[in-house]
Every structure is written in structure tokens, then in C-alpha cells.
Design a protein around this motif. Sequence first.
Motif, PDB file in Angstrom:
ATOM      1  N   TRP A  78     -19.919  45.207  -5.452  1.00 58.27           N
ATOM      2  CA  TRP A  78     -19.360  43.480  -5.323  1.00 58.27           C
ATOM      3  C   TRP A  78     -20.308  43.117  -6.058  1.00 58.27           C
ATOM      4  O   TRP A  78     -21.212  42.696  -6.846  1.00 58.27           O
ATOM      5  N   ALA A 101     -14.902  36.840  -4.237  1.00 56.99           N
ATOM      6  CA  ALA A 101     -16.075  38.411  -3.585  1.00 56.99           C
ATOM      7  C   ALA A 101     -14.518  38.895  -4.849  1.00 56.99           C
ATOM      8  O   ALA A 101     -14.038  38.702  -4.040  1.00 56.99           O
ATOM      9  N   SER A 102     -15.221  40.158  -4.847  1.00 57.98           N
ATOM     10  CA  SER A 102     -14.663  41.269  -5.691  1.00 57.98           C
ATOM     11  C   SER A 102     -14.670  42.463  -5.275  1.00 57.98           C
ATOM     12  O   SER A 102     -16.672  42.379  -5.986  1.00 57.98           O
ATOM     13  N   ASN A 103     -13.929  43.535  -5.183  1.00 55.41           N
ATOM     14  CA  ASN A 103     -14.793  44.548  -4.549  1.00 55.41           C
ATOM     15  C   ASN A 103     -14.627  45.793  -6.193  1.00 55.41           C
ATOM     16  O   ASN A 103     -12.958  45.871  -6.497  1.00 55.41           O
ATOM     17  N   ASP A 144      -9.709  40.703  -4.811  1.00 50.37           N
ATOM     18  CA  ASP A 144     -10.799  39.771  -4.722  1.00 50.37           C
ATOM     19  C   ASP A 144     -10.372  38.785  -3.626  1.00 50.37           C
ATOM     20  O   ASP A 144      -8.914  38.806  -2.831  1.00 50.37           O
ATOM     21  N   ASP A 172     -23.132  46.284   2.854  1.00 50.91           N
ATOM     22  CA  ASP A 172     -21.789  46.864   2.972  1.00 50.91           C
ATOM     23  C   ASP A 172     -22.044  48.021   4.824  1.00 50.91           C
ATOM     24  O   ASP A 172     -22.357  48.271   4.780  1.00 50.91           O
TER      25      ASP A 172
END
Length: 188
Positions: A78, A101-103, A144, A172
Motif C-alpha cells: 500500500w 491510501a492506495s492498494n 484508492d 495488513d
Amino acid sequence: MVSQAKSHRKLIVLLVIGSVGMFGFGFALVPLYNVLCDKLGINGKTQNTASSYQAMTIDADRTVTVEFIAQVQTGMPWAFAPRLKRLKVHPGELTRTAFLASNHADRRIVGQAVPSISPGQGAAYFHKTECFCFNQQPLAAKADAELPLIFYVDPDLPESIHTLTLSYTLYDITDKQASDALEQGAAK
């Protein structure tokens, strides 16, 4: 010879008792640490539930800098960062900001943010009315999200504190959440 064997047995018994005592002390250390931090107001732990904001007098003559830091658990795919790295706020003023946040993974990941405040004494005066850290944050693959944070600094913040640093570490917890769901399903 007999006294030497007796001496060895006594030493073994003392070593076993010492080992059990050290294990017990290590086991009790975390709760003891938490109690001491709560009583002494150190370690920067913030509340785990939302505070309610009541209209209060805003101290417009005083400005406090709130800095934001974000990091992710090693190996977590992330990107996680504050929208703004620093805000100047007046004590008593309700302030809104967000983290992004971006995965980057090809799978859904559930994150959980753990906050801390520095200096630790300031944690008692930093109140979150809404925070993404109160809940788990599921994020689809390649998705996102904007994660809201609404807070205020208590006007009773000691005059000696001019800057508060709010740090979030994102973990996580996908596997933990899946195992918890399995346990709940098995219990039914």
C-alpha cells in the motif's frame, strides 16, 4: 561426590525457578507497561473511540502545529500518506483532514491503522471525533481511498507544547480478519 550432586540439583532447581520467574515477568510486562503509560500520560497512545465535540471557546490567540506521519508495515503493498503533512490549528477548533491510501496489490487487503502522538503528554489533549483508525479499512485490488480524520486539540493543552505529531502505522490484517471470520462461523 554426594555434596557435589546435591549442589548441582540445587542449582538446577534455582535455574528452573529463575526461568519460570523471568517468563512470568515477561508475560506481565505488557499489561504493566500499559498501566504505567496510562497513569503517567506517556507513550502517546490516543483514544480508540470517537470523542464528541461540544461547542467550546476557541483559543484564537494560540496556534498549535499538528504534523502527520504515515507508514506501512514492511512488505505491505500500500501507499499511505497524509493529505497535508502539517496543519496549524487553534485549540478548541474542530479540524478536518484526510489520509490517502492506495492498494497496489492484485488482491483485496484489509488494513488497520495504529496511531500514536508525540510528545506523549499531548495525547490526552488530542481528541478524534472521526478517524479511520477506529475501523478496519478494506481496500479492493488497485483501489484508492480517502480516509477521513476529524479532530480538535483541547484548549487545556499545556502552553509548553507547540507541536503535536500524529503518526499512523498501517498493518495488513487480512489474514487475521479471515481467521476471525472462520472462528465466528465455527461458533455458530
